[in-house]
Write a protein that holds these residues in place. Structure first.
Motif, mmCIF file in Angstrom:
data_model
loop_
_atom_site.group_PDB
_atom_site.id
_atom_site.type_symbol
_atom_site.label_atom_id
_atom_site.label_comp_id
_atom_site.label_asym_id
_atom_site.label_seq_id
_atom_site.Cartn_x
_atom_site.Cartn_y
_atom_site.Cartn_z
ATOM 1 N N TRP B 54 0.827 -1.212 0.000
ATOM 2 C CA TRP B 54 0.000 0.000 0.000
ATOM 3 C C TRP B 54 0.864 1.266 0.000
ATOM 4 O O TRP B 54 0.600 2.210 -0.755
ATOM 5 C CB TRP B 54 -0.924 0.031 1.221
ATOM 6 N N LEU B 55 1.903 1.285 0.845
ATOM 7 C CA LEU B 55 2.700 2.506 0.948
ATOM 8 C C LEU B 55 3.530 2.759 -0.310
ATOM 9 O O LEU B 55 3.732 3.902 -0.715
ATOM 10 C CB LEU B 55 3.595 2.457 2.190
ATOM 11 N N SER B 56 4.006 1.696 -0.938
ATOM 12 C CA SER B 56 4.741 1.883 -2.191
ATOM 13 C C SER B 56 3.846 2.562 -3.221
ATOM 14 O O SER B 56 4.239 3.521 -3.888
ATOM 15 C CB SER B 56 5.218 0.553 -2.762
ATOM 16 N N TYR B 57 2.623 2.045 -3.329
ATOM 17 C CA TYR B 57 1.686 2.623 -4.294
ATOM 18 C C TYR B 57 1.334 4.051 -3.909
ATOM 19 O O TYR B 57 1.283 4.946 -4.762
ATOM 20 C CB TYR B 57 0.431 1.743 -4.370
ATOM 21 N N GLY B 65 8.354 11.739 -4.623
ATOM 22 C CA GLY B 65 9.623 11.041 -4.482
ATOM 23 C C GLY B 65 9.767 10.254 -3.206
ATOM 24 O O GLY B 65 10.874 9.862 -2.827
ATOM 25 N N ARG B 66 8.659 9.988 -2.497
ATOM 26 C CA ARG B 66 8.775 9.230 -1.250
ATOM 27 C C ARG B 66 8.427 7.775 -1.523
ATOM 28 O O ARG B 66 7.357 7.481 -2.054
ATOM 29 C CB ARG B 66 7.836 9.799 -0.180
ATOM 30 N N ASP B 67 9.335 6.894 -1.174
ATOM 31 C CA ASP B 67 9.048 5.477 -1.350
ATOM 32 C C ASP B 67 8.507 4.923 -0.025
ATOM 33 O O ASP B 67 8.309 5.659 0.934
ATOM 34 C CB ASP B 67 10.289 4.709 -1.821
ATOM 35 N N GLU B 68 8.298 3.582 0.026
ATOM 36 C CA GLU B 68 7.706 2.960 1.217
ATOM 37 C C GLU B 68 8.525 3.238 2.468
ATOM 38 O O GLU B 68 7.973 3.477 3.544
ATOM 39 C CB GLU B 68 7.593 1.450 0.992
ATOM 40 N N ASP B 69 9.860 3.225 2.343
ATOM 41 C CA ASP B 69 10.704 3.451 3.514
ATOM 42 C C ASP B 69 10.603 4.883 3.999
ATOM 43 O O ASP B 69 10.534 5.148 5.198
ATOM 44 C CB ASP B 69 12.165 3.116 3.196
ATOM 45 N N ALA B 70 10.611 5.813 3.072
ATOM 46 C CA ALA B 70 10.497 7.219 3.463
ATOM 47 C C ALA B 70 9.173 7.446 4.176
ATOM 48 O O ALA B 70 9.097 8.155 5.180
ATOM 49 C CB ALA B 70 10.594 8.119 2.235
ATOM 50 N N LEU B 71 8.121 6.844 3.656
ATOM 51 C CA LEU B 71 6.817 7.041 4.282
ATOM 52 C C LEU B 71 6.746 6.372 5.650
ATOM 53 O O LEU B 71 6.192 6.922 6.592
ATOM 54 C CB LEU B 71 5.711 6.484 3.372
ATOM 55 N N ALA B 72 7.339 5.193 5.756
ATOM 56 C CA ALA B 72 7.242 4.473 7.027
ATOM 57 C C ALA B 72 8.131 5.093 8.099
ATOM 58 O O ALA B 72 7.733 5.199 9.263
ATOM 59 C CB ALA B 72 7.621 3.007 6.829
ATOM 60 N N PHE B 73 9.336 5.488 7.718
ATOM 61 C CA PHE B 73 10.321 5.862 8.739
ATOM 62 C C PHE B 73 10.616 7.337 8.882
ATOM 63 O O PHE B 73 11.318 7.744 9.797
ATOM 64 C CB PHE B 73 11.631 5.116 8.465
ATOM 65 N N ARG B 74 10.090 8.157 7.959
ATOM 66 C CA ARG B 74 10.443 9.572 8.106
ATOM 67 C C ARG B 74 9.243 10.509 8.140
ATOM 68 O O ARG B 74 9.376 11.698 7.911
ATOM 69 C CB ARG B 74 11.424 9.986 6.999
ATOM 70 N N ARG B 75 8.064 9.956 8.412
ATOM 71 C CA ARG B 75 6.926 10.838 8.646
ATOM 72 C C ARG B 75 6.736 11.000 10.147
ATOM 73 O O ARG B 75 7.018 10.089 10.933
ATOM 74 C CB ARG B 75 5.646 10.242 8.045
ATOM 75 N N ASP B 76 6.254 12.168 10.549
ATOM 76 C CA ASP B 76 5.943 12.391 11.959
ATOM 77 C C ASP B 76 4.521 11.936 12.255
ATOM 78 O O ASP B 76 3.734 11.725 11.330
ATOM 79 C CB ASP B 76 6.091 13.869 12.305
ATOM 80 N N SER B 77 4.190 11.842 13.530
ATOM 81 C CA SER B 77 2.895 11.248 13.869
ATOM 82 C C SER B 77 1.721 12.015 13.290
ATOM 83 O O SER B 77 0.698 11.421 12.976
ATOM 84 C CB SER B 77 2.740 11.079 15.376
ATOM 85 N N HIS B 78 1.841 13.323 13.114
ATOM 86 C CA HIS B 78 0.687 14.064 12.588
ATOM 87 C C HIS B 78 0.472 13.780 11.109
ATOM 88 O O HIS B 78 -0.525 14.190 10.532
ATOM 89 C CB HIS B 78 0.821 15.573 12.827
ATOM 90 N N GLU B 79 1.425 13.077 10.483
ATOM 91 C CA GLU B 79 1.246 12.726 9.080
ATOM 92 C C GLU B 79 0.751 11.287 8.909
ATOM 93 O O GLU B 79 0.497 10.857 7.794
ATOM 94 C CB GLU B 79 2.571 12.861 8.328
#
Lengths: 93, 251
Positions: B54-57, B65-79
């Motif tokens: 889901w996150l890759s898509y 330019g955000r891949d699954e890792d960027a979304l999983a590990f570099r978003r803050d809780s409000h995101e």
């Protein structure tokens, strides 16, 4: 969890014809034993069928009887089916 | 804008799976029995696999330019856009079982609807995921019934968990503009249409588990919009620490 009985697990894989004993686990009842067996024993390969049997229902031969039960057969080579080639088609007999 | 809504929707599905997987992983090595430990971590692994898809898509659709890792590990809780239900702490085992049950019933209904999405990739991911979730649900129901209709202590704990988590179940069915827009396009499913089926199954299982369905109407919400309680921050701190301390690390 100390009251959970022990179950013996048998699994038949995609490519097999017979259920093989893969191990045992504890579960409160048969349904949960199947679930647990699926989680514990089919993680890395496909299983087609799972059997669980309460360990208490398994009757095993005693190791002390090994000679009486199996020795006589070893000496009678005329009973062993090893003198003719088994055709490919019935390899898994 | 449709693409923004679509990436948000995909992110919600991914975040639910990711956060719940993280919660279940906290039981690793600490489960009440070896078999339960295996079951929970297996479920967690399934969910992580789904989160990745889901996150890759979502990252692709978002186009930043955000891949699954960027979304999983570099978003803050409000995101993060997961349901509040999945970030609730594990508590005792009854709490974990109840949380999982409430979620699994919803999850299967949503994925089933998504297999009919007009978007092929969504339908594809849903078709893969639903096989795993069918098993998660079956296991959840089995455990729920056995702990509910169990000893006096297990029933007490189960009822307490039900009473506490009930207010987080409403969010699963409250459609917002994003879901309404995507539902209208046939891309996603309007979650309010799932409520009756969810309640029907929950009623049935509660009856078998001899537990009482709470009557409370007031429901917590905000998780899907990024408004979370204090729990998510702590969860993310643990989950994201490695990637944030050593960005791009590999081994």
């Amino acid at each position: 969890m100390k009251e959970w009985p022990l179950w013996e697990v048998f699994i038949r894989s995609q490519h097999g014809l017979a259920h093989k004993h893969v191990g045992s686990l504890h579960a409160p009842d048969a349904e949960m034993a199947i679930n647990n067996a699926r989680d514990v024993y089919t993680r890395r390969s496909e299983g087609l069928s799972i059997w669980v049997v309460p360990a208490s229902e398994v009757t095993a031969s005693s190791p002390a009887d090994k000679e009486a039960l199996f020795e006589p057969a070893n000496n009678k080579i005329y009973r062993h089916p090893t003198f003719f080639p088994v055709p490919e088609e019935v390899k898994h007999m | 804008m449709l693409l923004d809504d679509k990436s948000i929707y995909l992110m919600r599905l991914g975040d639910n799976a990711l956060v719940l997987a993280q919660r279940l992983s906290e039981w690793c090595g600490k489960g009440p029995a070896f078999e339960e430990d295996m079951a929970l971590t297996n479920t967690a692994l399934d969910l992580i696999g789904q989160a990745r898809m889901w996150l890759s898509y979502a990252g692709e659709v978002e186009g930043r330019g955000r891949d699954e890792d960027a979304l999983a590990f570099r978003r803050d809780s409000h995101e993060f856009t997961n349901l509040l239900l999945v970030e609730q702490p594990n508590g005792d085992y009854a709490n974990t079982v109840v949380r999982q049950f409430f979620f699994d019933v919803w999850h299967q209904l949503v994925l089933d609807a998504l297999t009919r999405s007009a978007d092929d990739r969504i339908a594809d991911i849903a078709s893969k995921a639903i096989k795993e979730v069918a098993y998660h649900l079956r296991r959840s129901i089995d455990l729920f019934v056995r702990l509910g209709d169990g000893s006096a202590e297990s029933r007490r704990r189960m009822q307490a968990a039900v009473d506490e988590l009930w207010m987080y179940t409403g969010e699963m069915f409250k459609a917002d503009e994003t879901e309404e827009l995507l539902g209208a396009q046939g891309l996603a499913c309007d979650p309010s249409t799932l409520k009756d089926a969810w309640l029907a199954m929950v009623h049935e299982v509660f009856a078998e588990a001899t537990l009482e369905l709470p009557a409370g109407e007031w429901m917590q919400k905000g998780g899907k919009q990024g408004r979370h309680g204090e729990h998510l921050g702590l969860l993310l701190a643990e989950m994201q620490f490695l990637q944030r301390a050593y960005p791009g690390a590999t081994w």
